[in-house]
Design a protein around this motif. Structure first.
Motif: not given
Length: 124
Positions: A2-3, A21-23, A78-82, A96-97
């Motif tokens: 996973v990238q 955001s992290c995708t 497929n996202t992660l948010d902060l 960094y994610c």
């Protein structure tokens, strides 16, 4: 493998807000792992900021960000948010994610590779 790609950093005044955001590039595995945000300033070790289990049932926050930061994820996208509110000068760092972490409510450690990071600078 996973990238991940982080985005959303920038320059903000103390007391302001930013959303990171992290995708993830590969969706089949992103939703099965706990994931999280880390940060690092030059000369210091990378530290865990906030992590979340695959289903969002459990979260971890560093003491320094509790009550100010909120982590969330959308496995379908497929996202992660902060969401970072009430930012302080000491929040300045490269963020960094990590697409796979080991975590409890009181601990979080990355077990996967990082993205390129996104810089957050808070002016006092």
């Amino acid at each position: 493998q996973v990238q991940v790609v982080e985005s959303g950093g920038g320059l903000v005044q103390a007391g302001g807000s930013l959303g990171l955001s992290c995708t993830a590039s590969i969706g089949l595995t992103f939703g099965t792992y706990a994931v999280g945000w880390f940060r690092q300033v030059p000369g210091k070790e990378r530290e865990g900021v906030s992590c979340i289990t695959w289903n969002g049932a459990l979260t971890y926050y560093a003491d320094s960000v509790k009550g100010r930061f909120t982590i969330s994820r959308d496995n379908a996208k497929n996202t992660l948010d902060l969401q970072m509110n009430s930012l302080k000068a000491e929040d300045t760092a490269m963020y960094y994610c990590a697409a796979k972490v080991s975590m409890t409510r009181d601990y979080c450690s990355a077990v996967s590779s990082w993205g390129q990071g996104t810089q957050v600078t808070v002016s006092s």
